[in-house]
Design a protein around this motif. Sequence first.
Motif, PDB file in Angstrom:
ATOM      1  N   UNK A 127       0.814  -1.209   0.000  1.00  0.00           N
ATOM      2  CA  UNK A 127       0.000   0.000   0.000  1.00  0.00           C
ATOM      3  C   UNK A 127       0.847   1.258   0.000  1.00  0.00           C
ATOM      4  N   UNK A 128       0.236   2.364  -0.407  1.00  0.00           N
ATOM      5  CA  UNK A 128       0.966   3.628  -0.552  1.00  0.00           C
ATOM      6  C   UNK A 128       1.553   4.152   0.750  1.00  0.00           C
ATOM      7  N   UNK A 129       0.779   4.079   1.822  1.00  0.00           N
ATOM      8  CA  UNK A 129       1.256   4.618   3.098  1.00  0.00           C
ATOM      9  C   UNK A 129       2.499   3.858   3.580  1.00  0.00           C
ATOM     10  N   UNK A 130       2.419   2.545   3.536  1.00  0.00           N
ATOM     11  CA  UNK A 130       3.564   1.737   3.968  1.00  0.00           C
ATOM     12  C   UNK A 130       4.772   1.980   3.079  1.00  0.00           C
ATOM     13  N   UNK A 131       4.546   2.027   1.766  1.00  0.00           N
ATOM     14  CA  UNK A 131       5.654   2.283   0.840  1.00  0.00           C
ATOM     15  C   UNK A 131       6.313   3.621   1.118  1.00  0.00           C
ATOM     16  N   UNK A 132       5.494   4.633   1.373  1.00  0.00           N
ATOM     17  CA  UNK A 132       6.035   5.962   1.663  1.00  0.00           C
ATOM     18  C   UNK A 132       6.858   5.988   2.934  1.00  0.00           C
ATOM     19  N   UNK A 133       6.334   5.387   3.994  1.00  0.00           N
ATOM     20  CA  UNK A 133       7.038   5.386   5.281  1.00  0.00           C
ATOM     21  C   UNK A 133       8.308   4.536   5.234  1.00  0.00           C
ATOM     22  N   UNK A 134       8.234   3.375   4.604  1.00  0.00           N
ATOM     23  CA  UNK A 134       9.424   2.530   4.485  1.00  0.00           C
ATOM     24  C   UNK A 134      10.460   3.175   3.569  1.00  0.00           C
ATOM     25  N   UNK A 135       9.992   3.849   2.527  1.00  0.00           N
ATOM     26  CA  UNK A 135      10.902   4.585   1.646  1.00  0.00           C
ATOM     27  C   UNK A 135      11.646   5.682   2.389  1.00  0.00           C
ATOM     28  N   UNK A 136      10.967   6.355   3.327  1.00  0.00           N
ATOM     29  CA  UNK A 136      11.626   7.392   4.144  1.00  0.00           C
ATOM     30  C   UNK A 136      12.735   6.780   4.992  1.00  0.00           C
ATOM     31  N   UNK A 137      12.467   5.597   5.565  1.00  0.00           N
ATOM     32  CA  UNK A 137      13.508   4.920   6.354  1.00  0.00           C
ATOM     33  C   UNK A 137      14.750   4.671   5.510  1.00  0.00           C
ATOM     34  N   UNK A 138      14.531   4.221   4.285  1.00  0.00           N
ATOM     35  CA  UNK A 138      15.647   3.946   3.381  1.00  0.00           C
ATOM     36  C   UNK A 138      16.405   5.234   3.057  1.00  0.00           C
ATOM     37  N   UNK A 139      15.689   6.275   2.708  1.00  0.00           N
ATOM     38  CA  UNK A 139      16.324   7.544   2.332  1.00  0.00           C
ATOM     39  C   UNK A 139      17.058   8.191   3.513  1.00  0.00           C
ATOM     40  N   UNK A 140      16.536   7.990   4.732  1.00  0.00           N
ATOM     41  CA  UNK A 140      17.157   8.556   5.934  1.00  0.00           C
ATOM     42  C   UNK A 140      18.224   7.633   6.529  1.00  0.00           C
ATOM     43  N   UNK A 141      18.565   6.572   5.820  1.00  0.00           N
ATOM     44  CA  UNK A 141      19.580   5.598   6.248  1.00  0.00           C
ATOM     45  C   UNK A 141      19.234   4.962   7.590  1.00  0.00           C
ATOM     46  N   UNK A 142      17.956   4.733   7.826  1.00  0.00           N
ATOM     47  CA  UNK A 142      17.505   4.086   9.058  1.00  0.00           C
ATOM     48  C   UNK A 142      17.183   2.608   8.837  1.00  0.00           C
ATOM     49  N   UNK A 143      17.393   2.125   7.632  1.00  0.00           N
ATOM     50  CA  UNK A 143      17.248   0.714   7.310  1.00  0.00           C
ATOM     51  C   UNK A 143      18.657   0.137   7.233  1.00  0.00           C
ATOM     52  N   UNK A 144      18.994  -0.703   8.189  1.00  0.00           N
ATOM     53  CA  UNK A 144      20.332  -1.287   8.248  1.00  0.00           C
ATOM     54  C   UNK A 144      20.342  -2.564   7.410  1.00  0.00           C
ATOM     55  N   UNK A 145      21.210  -2.608   6.381  1.00  0.00           N
ATOM     56  CA  UNK A 145      21.298  -3.744   5.469  1.00  0.00           C
ATOM     57  C   UNK A 145      22.661  -4.418   5.623  1.00  0.00           C
ATOM     58  N   UNK A 146      22.629  -5.708   5.919  1.00  0.00           N
ATOM     59  CA  UNK A 146      23.856  -6.477   6.117  1.00  0.00           C
ATOM     60  C   UNK A 146      23.912  -7.624   5.110  1.00  0.00           C
ATOM     61  N   UNK A 147      25.046  -7.760   4.448  1.00  0.00           N
ATOM     62  CA  UNK A 147      25.246  -8.767   3.414  1.00  0.00           C
ATOM     63  C   UNK A 147      26.379  -9.707   3.803  1.00  0.00           C
ATOM     64  N   UNK A 148      26.380 -10.881   3.172  1.00  0.00           N
ATOM     65  CA  UNK A 148      27.497 -11.808   3.241  1.00  0.00           C
ATOM     66  C   UNK A 148      28.060 -11.927   1.833  1.00  0.00           C
ATOM     67  N   UNK A 149      29.376 -11.890   1.721  1.00  0.00           N
ATOM     68  CA  UNK A 149      30.034 -12.023   0.421  1.00  0.00           C
ATOM     69  C   UNK A 149      31.283 -12.881   0.594  1.00  0.00           C
ATOM     70  N   UNK A 150      31.503 -13.757  -0.365  1.00  0.00           N
ATOM     71  CA  UNK A 150      32.725 -14.549  -0.391  1.00  0.00           C
ATOM     72  C   UNK A 150      33.638 -13.928  -1.432  1.00  0.00           C
ATOM     73  N   UNK A 151      34.823 -13.513  -0.977  1.00  0.00           N
ATOM     74  CA  UNK A 151      35.750 -12.820  -1.875  1.00  0.00           C
ATOM     75  C   UNK A 151      37.024 -13.623  -2.073  1.00  0.00           C
ATOM     76  N   UNK A 152      37.693 -13.327  -3.170  1.00  0.00           N
ATOM     77  CA  UNK A 152      38.963 -13.951  -3.487  1.00  0.00           C
ATOM     78  C   UNK A 152      40.052 -13.365  -2.590  1.00  0.00           C
ATOM     79  N   UNK A 153      40.885 -14.230  -2.062  1.00  0.00           N
ATOM     80  CA  UNK A 153      42.016 -13.780  -1.247  1.00  0.00           C
ATOM     81  C   UNK A 153      41.641 -13.534   0.199  1.00  0.00           C
TER      82      UNK A 153
END
Length: 182
Positions: free
Chosen positions: A38-64
Amino acid sequence: NLTALLQQQADQDKKKYRISPVQRLDLETSGACLFGKGRKALGELGKLLMDHELKKTYLALVSGEYRGPEKLISEVQAKGKTKQASCLVKSIATNGTASLLQIELLSGRQHQIRQQLSQQACPIFGDRRYHGPCPDALSRVFLHSYKLFFHSPFGGDPIDVKAPLSDDLSSFLQQIGLEFKD
């Protein structure tokens, strides 16, 4: 695609609403992805992303063996422009020829993790575009959206989503003698 699949499920409900991703994952990246209903949820969650309040953690396997800084800041190409990008990098396991890294994004640029690790001479396994090693036993980029954390914009409750490492990536880790303990 995932958006169409989720929208198809939502359309079966009596109330009609739109499903859209709040953040996106590269085509071969597995793991957690945040969608809004829905629009309201998308708007509010989008604000979290833009304000860097959504913490995103990844796993990556790298060479070396990763010996770069814990806080990685560099220029990356994003949508035809050069932009500054930053992330926190922690080595979880290494065998000398490969390192499993945990990466927390501080900015969110297209292909940011892939570019920054390649710049550190530690490209991601399976990443042809940024010159990572591509063994036959790995059919895609070893990049996984492991965790999303944020406070709900509707009440402030903490939301902590973890996506377990997929079977193909776990199996490849075992083949090269590394292990990820959650």
